[in-house]
Design a protein around this motif. Structure first.
Motif, PDB file in Angstrom:
ATOM      1  N   UNK A   1       1.118  -1.247  -0.201  1.00  0.00           N
ATOM      2  CA  UNK A   1      -0.097   0.032  -0.123  1.00  0.00           C
ATOM      3  C   UNK A   1       0.923   1.170  -0.110  1.00  0.00           C
ATOM      4  N   UNK A   2       0.496   2.307  -1.000  1.00  0.00           N
ATOM      5  CA  UNK A   2       1.510   3.599  -0.636  1.00  0.00           C
ATOM      6  C   UNK A   2       0.277   4.138  -0.130  1.00  0.00           C
ATOM      7  N   UNK A   3       1.588   5.363   0.176  1.00  0.00           N
ATOM      8  CA  UNK A   3       1.109   6.504   0.667  1.00  0.00           C
ATOM      9  C   UNK A   3       1.554   7.841   0.440  1.00  0.00           C
ATOM     10  N   UNK A  17      -3.037   5.221  -1.495  1.00  0.00           N
ATOM     11  CA  UNK A  17      -3.392   4.974  -2.669  1.00  0.00           C
ATOM     12  C   UNK A  17      -4.329   3.166  -2.775  1.00  0.00           C
ATOM     13  N   UNK A  18      -5.261   2.440  -3.619  1.00  0.00           N
ATOM     14  CA  UNK A  18      -5.983   1.896  -3.268  1.00  0.00           C
ATOM     15  C   UNK A  18      -5.261   0.870  -4.389  1.00  0.00           C
ATOM     16  N   UNK A  19      -3.978   0.523  -4.831  1.00  0.00           N
ATOM     17  CA  UNK A  19      -3.266  -0.320  -6.008  1.00  0.00           C
ATOM     18  C   UNK A  19      -4.286  -1.276  -5.655  1.00  0.00           C
ATOM     19  N   UNK A  24      -4.217   0.990 -12.243  1.00  0.00           N
ATOM     20  CA  UNK A  24      -3.455   1.447 -13.213  1.00  0.00           C
ATOM     21  C   UNK A  24      -4.310   3.016 -12.979  1.00  0.00           C
ATOM     22  N   UNK A  25      -5.410   3.366 -12.455  1.00  0.00           N
ATOM     23  CA  UNK A  25      -4.670   5.149 -11.968  1.00  0.00           C
ATOM     24  C   UNK A  25      -3.812   5.001 -10.759  1.00  0.00           C
ATOM     25  N   UNK A  26      -3.725   4.034  -9.721  1.00  0.00           N
ATOM     26  CA  UNK A  26      -2.260   4.347  -9.029  1.00  0.00           C
ATOM     27  C   UNK A  26      -0.899   4.617  -9.457  1.00  0.00           C
ATOM     28  N   UNK A  27      -0.860   3.973 -10.429  1.00  0.00           N
ATOM     29  CA  UNK A  27       0.380   3.915 -10.578  1.00  0.00           C
ATOM     30  C   UNK A  27       0.333   4.819 -12.042  1.00  0.00           C
ATOM     31  N   UNK A  60      -6.336   7.032 -18.731  1.00  0.00           N
ATOM     32  CA  UNK A  60      -6.324   6.602 -18.369  1.00  0.00           C
ATOM     33  C   UNK A  60      -7.212   5.653 -17.944  1.00  0.00           C
ATOM     34  N   UNK A  61      -8.240   4.466 -17.717  1.00  0.00           N
ATOM     35  CA  UNK A  61      -8.640   3.715 -17.754  1.00  0.00           C
ATOM     36  C   UNK A  61      -9.700   3.978 -16.443  1.00  0.00           C
ATOM     37  N   UNK A  62     -11.397   3.986 -16.251  1.00  0.00           N
ATOM     38  CA  UNK A  62     -12.169   4.343 -15.314  1.00  0.00           C
ATOM     39  C   UNK A  62     -12.550   2.324 -14.564  1.00  0.00           C
ATOM     40  N   UNK A  63     -11.739   2.769 -13.637  1.00  0.00           N
ATOM     41  CA  UNK A  63     -12.060   1.807 -12.530  1.00  0.00           C
ATOM     42  C   UNK A  63     -12.836   1.629 -11.399  1.00  0.00           C
ATOM     43  N   UNK A  64     -13.757   0.521 -11.311  1.00  0.00           N
ATOM     44  CA  UNK A  64     -14.941   1.043 -10.395  1.00  0.00           C
ATOM     45  C   UNK A  64     -15.490   2.881 -10.331  1.00  0.00           C
ATOM     46  N   UNK A  65     -15.942   3.154 -11.512  1.00  0.00           N
ATOM     47  CA  UNK A  65     -16.361   4.884 -11.108  1.00  0.00           C
ATOM     48  C   UNK A  65     -17.500   4.787 -10.259  1.00  0.00           C
TER      49      UNK A  65
END
Length: 93
Positions: A1-3, A17-19, A24-27, A60-65
């Protein structure tokens, strides 16, 4: 988990970040750091601020929007083919 640390004026926040849920959004966000944006208070939406990404989020892809962030959540809206340039939406707890 990244802060990551976010600073706005005299205020500093830590964001997790909810990696696992949004890789993809986190990256993408980590690749943009350090990122400087102008925050705008969203008077019509309560205790929230917005930051225009000026098109850098395209692709950037939509992930769980969701359109309804919970208090303390940060949303990434990367933009769309209709010409929206993308935004960060931050809702205060």
């Amino acid at each position: 988990m990244t802060t990551i640390k976010m600073t706005s004026g005299e205020f500093t926040f830590l964001a997790r970040l909810e990696e696992e849920k949004k890789p993809e959004s986190s990256r993408w966000l980590l690749e943009q750091l350090p990122l400087t944006v102008t925050m705008i208070q969203g008077a019509w939406s309560g205790r929230a601020v917005f930051a225009d990404l000026h098109g850098i989020g395209q692709g950037v892809v939509f992930e769980h929007p969701t359109s309804y962030p919970l208090p303390g959540e940060i949303l990434l809206y990367p933009g769309d083919e209709m010409g929206s340039t993308g935004k960060y939406i931050i809702r205060a707890p």
